[in-house]
Design a protein around this motif. Structure first.
Motif, short mmCIF file in Angstrom:
data_model
loop_
_atom_site.label_atom_id
_atom_site.label_comp_id
_atom_site.label_asym_id
_atom_site.label_seq_id
_atom_site.Cartn_x
_atom_site.Cartn_y
_atom_site.Cartn_z
N THR A 89 0.82 -1.23 0.00
CA THR A 89 0.00 0.00 0.00
C THR A 89 0.85 1.27 0.00
O THR A 89 0.41 2.30 -0.52
N ALA A 90 2.05 1.21 0.55
CA ALA A 90 2.92 2.40 0.54
C ALA A 90 3.29 2.72 -0.91
O ALA A 90 3.24 3.88 -1.35
N ARG A 99 0.15 4.14 -2.72
CA ARG A 99 -0.08 5.55 -2.35
C ARG A 99 0.87 6.47 -3.10
O ARG A 99 0.48 7.49 -3.66
N ASP A 100 2.14 6.07 -3.11
CA ASP A 100 3.17 6.89 -3.74
C ASP A 100 2.88 7.06 -5.24
O ASP A 100 2.93 8.17 -5.76
N ALA A 134 -0.01 6.61 -6.74
CA ALA A 134 -1.32 7.27 -6.93
C ALA A 134 -1.15 8.78 -6.93
O ALA A 134 -1.86 9.50 -7.65
N GLU A 135 -0.16 9.28 -6.18
CA GLU A 135 0.07 10.73 -6.13
C GLU A 135 0.50 11.31 -7.46
O GLU A 135 0.38 12.50 -7.70
N GLU A 172 -8.04 -1.49 2.06
CA GLU A 172 -7.21 -0.29 2.10
C GLU A 172 -6.87 0.19 0.68
O GLU A 172 -6.95 1.39 0.39
N ILE A 201 -7.58 3.84 -1.69
CA ILE A 201 -6.50 4.69 -2.24
C ILE A 201 -6.78 5.04 -3.70
O ILE A 201 -6.60 6.16 -4.13
#
Ligand code: G3P
Length: 217
Positions: free
Chosen positions: A10-11, A14-15, A17-18, A45, A49
């Protein structure tokens, strides 16, 4: 071409997705094992995201049990795509789920005939594994061309999701053929941004800018 990331980290999701360039996520039991987290929890989760499709795979091999597992998975979020293997039971499940409006990703596709069956079963996505075909000395990308031709011949709406992508050339070839989606590990997606001449050019621009003694704003 849509970009999905093939990970349950997930990290990383997230990265990426930004960047605004991520259209979805694919997972599989091996990636869940690698993440070392509870399957349903990590998928929930991920669905929070990214807004696009998140593939979560059933692990049952018979239709009835696949349907039971799919029932649990699709309750997680509206953007779940239930992933089923390309087997008789998998395609029965695909037909039933897409008939009820659930997105389905049919995985482990290695021939164009398998892709034809998946399209006839109403699959939302077909996942041909190009890297694993290359691994056994065949040309994975040839399969993508064949599926593109067949789907276009009959106007199938099933999206070709190029999977088992191992390097940027796979992405380039998939885009040239007109695949709808590609899914790649985070490291491969990051490689797409890079070129040494970009780095060198930027360094030179910034050095010259420094010499002007100016600032913006
Ligand atoms: O998600 C399925 C697929 O992308 C697997 O890739 O590298 O394990 O063959 P790979």
């Amino acid at each position: 071409m849509k970009f999905f990331v093939d990970t349950a980290d997930t990290a990383e999701i997230r990265d990426l997705a930004e960047t605004g360039l991520l259209d979805g996520v694919t997972t599989n039991p091996s990636l869940i094992h690698k993440a070392g987290r509870n399957f349903l929890e990590v998928v929930r989760e991920i669905c929070g995201i990214v807004a696009g499709p998140v593939s979560a795979e059933v692990v049952a091999t018979d239709h009835k049990e696949m349907m039971r597992e799919a029932g649990i998975l699709r309750k997680i979020a509206d953007n779940i795509a239930v992933k089923v293997p390309l087997t008789v039971d998998g395609l029965k499940t695909c037909k039933a789920l897409t008939g009820e409006g659930t997105m389905v990703n049919v995985t482990l596709c290695f021939t164009a005939n398998q892709a034809l069956l998946a399209a006839k079963a109403g699959a939302t996505f077909i996942s041909p594994f190009v890297g694993r075909l290359d691994d056994i000395g065949t040309e994975g990308m040839q399969l993508i061309s064949e599926i593109r031709l067949i789907y276009d011949n009959y106007d199938f709406a099933t999206e070709i999701l190029v999977a088992s992508v191992r390097h940027p050339i796979h992405v380039l070839e998939a885009a040239k053929i007109g695949a709808d989606v590609m899914t790649a590990p985070p490291a491969v997606i990051r490689q797409l941004f890079n070129h040494p001449l970009t780095d060198r050019g930027l360094e030179a621009f910034l050095a010259d800018w420094q010499k002007t003694g100016q600032s913006i704003g």
